[in-house]
Motif scaffolding. Structure first.
Motif, mmCIF file in Angstrom:
data_model
loop_
_atom_site.group_PDB
_atom_site.id
_atom_site.type_symbol
_atom_site.label_atom_id
_atom_site.label_comp_id
_atom_site.label_asym_id
_atom_site.label_seq_id
_atom_site.Cartn_x
_atom_site.Cartn_y
_atom_site.Cartn_z
ATOM 1 N N TYR A 69 0.824 -1.202 0.000
ATOM 2 C CA TYR A 69 0.000 0.000 0.000
ATOM 3 C C TYR A 69 0.862 1.257 0.000
ATOM 4 O O TYR A 69 1.909 1.302 0.652
ATOM 5 N N LYS A 70 0.414 2.264 -0.714
ATOM 6 C CA LYS A 70 1.036 3.571 -0.617
ATOM 7 C C LYS A 70 0.601 4.216 0.697
ATOM 8 O O LYS A 70 -0.361 3.789 1.319
ATOM 9 N N GLU A 71 1.316 5.239 1.103
ATOM 10 C CA GLU A 71 1.017 5.891 2.378
ATOM 11 C C GLU A 71 -0.429 6.384 2.410
ATOM 12 O O GLU A 71 -0.891 7.079 1.513
ATOM 13 N N GLY A 72 -1.132 5.988 3.451
ATOM 14 C CA GLY A 72 -2.515 6.413 3.635
ATOM 15 C C GLY A 72 -3.541 5.574 2.906
ATOM 16 O O GLY A 72 -4.741 5.825 3.034
ATOM 17 N N GLU A 73 -3.112 4.569 2.115
ATOM 18 C CA GLU A 73 -4.050 3.770 1.339
ATOM 19 C C GLU A 73 -4.441 2.465 2.012
ATOM 20 O O GLU A 73 -5.390 1.815 1.586
ATOM 21 N N ALA A 74 -3.713 2.044 3.031
ATOM 22 C CA ALA A 74 -4.013 0.766 3.671
ATOM 23 C C ALA A 74 -5.404 0.815 4.302
ATOM 24 O O ALA A 74 -5.717 1.742 5.057
ATOM 25 N N PRO A 75 -6.251 -0.154 4.016
ATOM 26 C CA PRO A 75 -7.605 -0.156 4.604
ATOM 27 C C PRO A 75 -7.544 -0.434 6.092
ATOM 28 O O PRO A 75 -6.643 -1.131 6.574
ATOM 29 N N GLN A 76 -8.483 0.129 6.827
ATOM 30 C CA GLN A 76 -8.538 -0.044 8.277
ATOM 31 C C GLN A 76 -9.843 -0.724 8.664
ATOM 32 O O GLN A 76 -10.856 -0.593 7.976
ATOM 33 N N VAL A 77 -9.818 -1.446 9.770
ATOM 34 C CA VAL A 77 -11.047 -1.987 10.343
ATOM 35 C C VAL A 77 -11.694 -0.873 11.156
ATOM 36 O O VAL A 77 -11.236 -0.537 12.245
ATOM 37 N N SER A 78 -12.715 -0.234 10.591
ATOM 38 C CA SER A 78 -13.352 0.894 11.267
ATOM 39 C C SER A 78 -14.819 0.630 11.579
ATOM 40 O O SER A 78 -15.375 1.209 12.518
ATOM 41 N N ALA A 79 -15.480 -0.235 10.817
ATOM 42 C CA ALA A 79 -16.890 -0.525 11.058
ATOM 43 C C ALA A 79 -17.083 -1.578 12.143
ATOM 44 O O ALA A 79 -18.206 -1.804 12.596
ATOM 45 N N PHE A 80 -15.983 -2.204 12.561
ATOM 46 C CA PHE A 80 -16.036 -3.272 13.562
ATOM 47 C C PHE A 80 -15.127 -2.919 14.731
ATOM 48 O O PHE A 80 -14.318 -1.984 14.644
ATOM 49 N N ALA A 81 -15.250 -3.659 15.810
ATOM 50 C CA ALA A 81 -14.342 -3.463 16.939
ATOM 51 C C ALA A 81 -12.910 -3.697 16.470
ATOM 52 O O ALA A 81 -12.659 -4.573 15.646
ATOM 53 N N PRO A 82 -11.943 -2.912 16.962
ATOM 54 C CA PRO A 82 -10.550 -3.097 16.536
ATOM 55 C C PRO A 82 -10.078 -4.527 16.815
ATOM 56 O O PRO A 82 -10.422 -5.106 17.846
ATOM 57 N N PRO A 83 -9.339 -5.115 15.891
ATOM 58 C CA PRO A 83 -8.862 -6.478 16.116
ATOM 59 C C PRO A 83 -7.849 -6.527 17.256
ATOM 60 O O PRO A 83 -7.150 -5.547 17.509
ATOM 61 N N PRO A 84 -7.742 -7.651 17.941
ATOM 62 C CA PRO A 84 -6.737 -7.770 18.993
ATOM 63 C C PRO A 84 -5.335 -7.775 18.394
ATOM 64 O O PRO A 84 -5.147 -8.131 17.229
ATOM 65 N N VAL A 85 -4.365 -7.358 19.188
ATOM 66 C CA VAL A 85 -2.969 -7.355 18.752
ATOM 67 C C VAL A 85 -2.270 -8.536 19.394
ATOM 68 O O VAL A 85 -2.039 -8.544 20.606
#
Length: 301
Positions: free
Chosen positions: A243-259
């Motif tokens: 991904y280019k900077e700022g293009e990586a998709p994020q999980v925003s509609a769901f609870a953040p995934p565990p790390v």
């Protein structure tokens, strides 16, 4: 159109019928309305059979199928080849193991494409074992080579890609394999959407997530998490370099995934026999590190 010996071979006849069968499945599933979608199969070193442009995939016949070379030049067929064949050919040129490509617009997966939402992991066992992380290629106007090139950064480590604001493309050694990856993805996206309506997803814990990857490895399936030490188990990081900077998709509609620590890193739990069983003593150093990473991740949001 000029004659090509492969186009009328017994193998070509069988593949043409299979392309039509996949077209019917795509249409009947609601993955391709009207003239949407396209299907292809590499039948020779430089020869590819494909669906034509401007035809409903549910009503194709073998006589409709075209043949092109790996540069997109039409070699045979009564109708004009699909306008998006360059996407298929780009995948085939970069992946010699790929013979079949299916592109369509499955509604639940395409909803993620339109929102540009990352598909969360560590939720459904079948997805972890048979699919893994699904990258999201950036948007480009369909039809030209620029559109086809959007998938290139992700081809090495997946057989399924979401196309931003467009649909999906899946590929494999057979038409059936390419098609069922689309079906699995859309079914999963539908489950995610329904679960969110019920109140939200529940992530698997670290141990169970790791056990699924152990199973995946035993079954002989590859996964980027097997090779990248910094690839988290659940946090959609396998394709971050593409991904280019700022293009990586994020999980925003769901609870953040565990790390969780990566597959190649030390887990935060430990059993009497080492890593991977149930119960056992906690690896405190790894646990502290994991908690620290979660806190830092939360602060960045």
């Amino acid at each position: 159109m000029s004659y090509h010996p492969l186009f009328n071979s017994a193998e070509a006849k069988s593949i043409k019928e299979w392309i039509c069968e996949v077209g019917r499945r795509v249409y009947n599933k609601g993955f391709a309305a009207a003239n949407d979608g396209n299907i292809s199969y590499r039948i020779g070193p430089n020869e590819v059979l494909c669906s034509p442009t401007m035809i409903c995939k549910g009503f194709m016949t073998p006589d409709d199928i075209c043949m092109v070379d790996l540069d997109g030049k039409q070699l045979a067929g009564k109708k004009k080849r699909t306008s998006e064949i360059l996407l298929h050919l780009t995948i085939m040129r970069q992946r010699e193991d790929v013979k079949a490509v299916v592109h369509c617009h499955p509604p639940h997966a395409t909803a993620f494409a339109v929102r540009r939402e990352a598909i969360p992991q560590c939720i459904l066992p079948e997805i972890e074992v048979f699919m893994g992380e699904v990258p999201l290629a950036p948007y480009e106007t369909p039809g030209a080579q620029g559109f086809a090139d959007t998938v290139s950064p992700f081809l090495k480590a997946t057989n399924t890609i979401i196309l931003a604001n467009h649909g999906t493309v899946s590929f494999g050694a057979t038409l059936e394999e390419a098609y069922w990856k689309t079906e699995i993805l859309d079914a999963y996206c539908r489950i995610l959407i329904l679960t969110q309506q019920l109140g939200g997803v529940t992530y698997l814990n670290e141990q169970k997530s790791r056990e699924l990857l152990d199973l995946k490895k035993r079954l002989g399936f590859d996964d980027p998490r097997f090779h990248n030490e910094n690839c988290d188990l659940c946090s959609n990081t396998a394709f971050r370099d593409g991904y280019k900077e700022g293009e990586a998709p994020q999980v925003s509609a769901f609870a953040p995934p565990p790390v969780y620590p990566g597959y190649l890193q030390t887990p935060t739990y430990q059993t009497n026999g080492g890593v991977g069983g149930g119960g056992g003593q906690i690896n405190m150093e790894a646990l502290v590190q994991a908690i620290t990473e979660q806190v830092l991740a939360a602060l960045k949001q």
